[in-house]
Write an enzyme that holds these catalytic residues in place. Structure first.
Site, PDB file in Angstrom:
ATOM      1  N   ARG A   1      -3.340 -10.287   4.939  1.00 46.80           N
ATOM      2  CA  ARG A   1      -3.729 -11.592   5.481  1.00 46.80           C
ATOM      3  C   ARG A   1      -2.528 -12.448   5.890  1.00 46.80           C
ATOM      4  O   ARG A   1      -2.717 -13.524   6.456  1.00 46.80           O
ATOM      5  CB  ARG A   1      -4.599 -12.339   4.469  1.00 46.80           C
ATOM      6  CG  ARG A   1      -5.990 -11.705   4.305  1.00 46.80           C
ATOM      7  CD  ARG A   1      -6.896 -12.540   3.413  1.00 46.80           C
ATOM      8  NE  ARG A   1      -8.275 -12.080   3.457  1.00 46.80           N
ATOM      9  CZ  ARG A   1      -8.801 -11.170   2.652  1.00 46.80           C
ATOM     10  NH1 ARG A   1      -8.049 -10.596   1.735  1.00 46.80           N
ATOM     11  NH2 ARG A   1     -10.073 -10.808   2.756  1.00 46.80           N
TER      12      ARG A   1
ATOM     13  N   HIS B   1       0.829  -1.204   0.000  1.00 43.86           N
ATOM     14  CA  HIS B   1       0.000   0.000   0.000  1.00 43.86           C
ATOM     15  C   HIS B   1       0.869   1.261   0.000  1.00 43.86           C
ATOM     16  O   HIS B   1       0.604   2.217  -0.736  1.00 43.86           O
ATOM     17  CB  HIS B   1      -0.885   0.043   1.254  1.00 43.86           C
ATOM     18  CG  HIS B   1      -1.859  -1.082   1.364  1.00 43.86           C
ATOM     19  ND1 HIS B   1      -1.801  -2.009   2.377  1.00 43.86           N
ATOM     20  CD2 HIS B   1      -2.922  -1.425   0.598  1.00 43.86           C
ATOM     21  CE1 HIS B   1      -2.797  -2.869   2.245  1.00 43.86           C
ATOM     22  NE2 HIS B   1      -3.485  -2.553   1.170  1.00 43.86           N
TER      23      HIS B   1
ATOM     24  N   LYS C   1      -0.931  -5.006  -8.576  1.00 45.43           N
ATOM     25  CA  LYS C   1      -1.020  -6.110  -9.537  1.00 45.43           C
ATOM     26  C   LYS C   1      -1.137  -7.472  -8.850  1.00 45.43           C
ATOM     27  O   LYS C   1      -1.425  -8.464  -9.516  1.00 45.43           O
ATOM     28  CB  LYS C   1       0.203  -6.103 -10.462  1.00 45.43           C
ATOM     29  CG  LYS C   1       0.258  -4.893 -11.395  1.00 45.43           C
ATOM     30  CD  LYS C   1       1.496  -4.965 -12.277  1.00 45.43           C
ATOM     31  CE  LYS C   1       1.649  -3.711 -13.124  1.00 45.43           C
ATOM     32  NZ  LYS C   1       2.889  -3.750 -13.933  1.00 45.43           N
ATOM     33  N   LYS C   2      -0.932  -7.517  -7.518  1.00 50.54           N
ATOM     34  CA  LYS C   2      -1.134  -8.798  -6.834  1.00 50.54           C
ATOM     35  C   LYS C   2      -2.571  -9.265  -7.021  1.00 50.54           C
ATOM     36  O   LYS C   2      -2.838 -10.451  -7.180  1.00 50.54           O
ATOM     37  CB  LYS C   2      -0.807  -8.681  -5.340  1.00 50.54           C
ATOM     38  CG  LYS C   2      -0.897 -10.026  -4.617  1.00 50.54           C
ATOM     39  CD  LYS C   2      -0.437  -9.913  -3.179  1.00 50.54           C
ATOM     40  CE  LYS C   2      -1.497  -9.294  -2.309  1.00 50.54           C
ATOM     41  NZ  LYS C   2      -2.663 -10.209  -2.113  1.00 50.54           N
TER      42      LYS C   2
END
Length: 286
Positions: A188, A38, A149-150
């Site tokens: 996560r 981020h 792009k993940k």
């Protein structure tokens, strides 16, 4: 100093004033639990725009019953400090009640792009994503919006939404940001056990194996998928949910590889489902 805005009306007024003054607005939509992925997008926004806004909003519409909506990490103070360190001017942090004051009467529905990969596993997910992103675009009124792009399927869907709904917004795709051992940064990752965290870099290593096969001339998707699956099964204790090869950004499943392809994988550990991907075969997405 970064200012936190919780009112939709205040955010809209600010955006209107910036537009009136001819200032460009960069926007990084997030659900919080900010990490270096981020922050990389935020720093890029600060560099490329006059004003930069990041949203922190855990969107209930993109979570199905039984998913981790209630457990999703929330710490607005920590997120604000992180955004400030990246140079963000405003953090937009509306409540669920402000964003969805009544039962949703009109929501967006994604077509074929959401019928594969993550969308097949989570049927309501991308409908919730495009609905909230569309609302956020109308509130923040950005000139540029930044997505990682993940989540390449999400990026393709948002780009299509912008095209279909004529949003005057440039969508900027940011390369995957990884830990030193290759694991893609994700909010996560904190759910992984110590053992699972040691195994998780195998996701990227399996994609490197796929790329090696491709560079050596392999063009049959089945061969690549089987090799990646076998690697993941032998190097992790997680359940391999999916390994697939699709065209990008059309997301059409490929049997014989031609042009730009998107190799996507998902591995479900005890409390976290991790995704990773690789785009090869043509120029990278911008």
């Amino acid at each position: 100093m970064t200012e936190v805005i919780t009112s939709i009306q205040d955010m809209q007024r600010l955006a209107h004033d910036f537009k009136h003054d001819g200032k460009s607005i960069g926007f990084v939509p997030t659900m919080g639990a900010l990490h270096d992925g981020h922050l990389t997008m935020m720093r890029r926004s600060v560099k490329e725009n006059d004003v930069s806004v990041a949203s922190v909003f855990v969107n209930p519409l993109q979570f199905a019953p039984g998913e981790d909506y209630d457990a999703y990490p929330r710490d607005i103070e920590k997120d604000t400090k992180a955004a400030e360190s990246a140079g963000i001017d405003y953090v937009f942090h509306p409540s669920v009640e402000a964003m969805y004051p009544d039962e949703i009467g009109v929501a967006l529905k994604v077509g074929k792009l959401a019928e594969v990969l993550e969308g097949a596993q989570r049927p309501i997910h991308f409908n919730g994503v495009v609905t909230v992103v569309n609302k956020l675009f109308n509130i923040v009124q950005p000139d540029r919006a930044y997505f990682g792009k993940k989540d390449a399927q999400q990026l393709a869907i948002v780009e299509k939404m912008v095209q279909d709904f004529n949003h005057p917004i440039e969508i900027v795709g940011q390369d995957i940001v990884r830990e030193d051992d290759g694991l893609a940064k994700s909010s996560r990752n904190v759910y992984l056990t110590e053992q699972e965290r040691q195994e998780a870099p195998a996701l990227q290593k399996s994609l490197q194996l796929a790329e090696k096969l491709y560079r050596e001339g392999e063009r049959e998707s089945k061969i690549i998928v089987e090799a990646v699956t076998a690697y993941l099964e032998s190097h992790t204790s997680g359940h391999v949910d999916e390994v697939a090869v699709y065209s990008y950004p059309e997301l059409v499943e490929q049997h014989h590889i031609e042009g730009r392809i998107f190799i996507s994988l998902a591995v479900k550990f005890s409390k976290a489902r991790l995704i990773d991907n690789l785009i090869i075969g043509d120029e990278e997405i911008d």
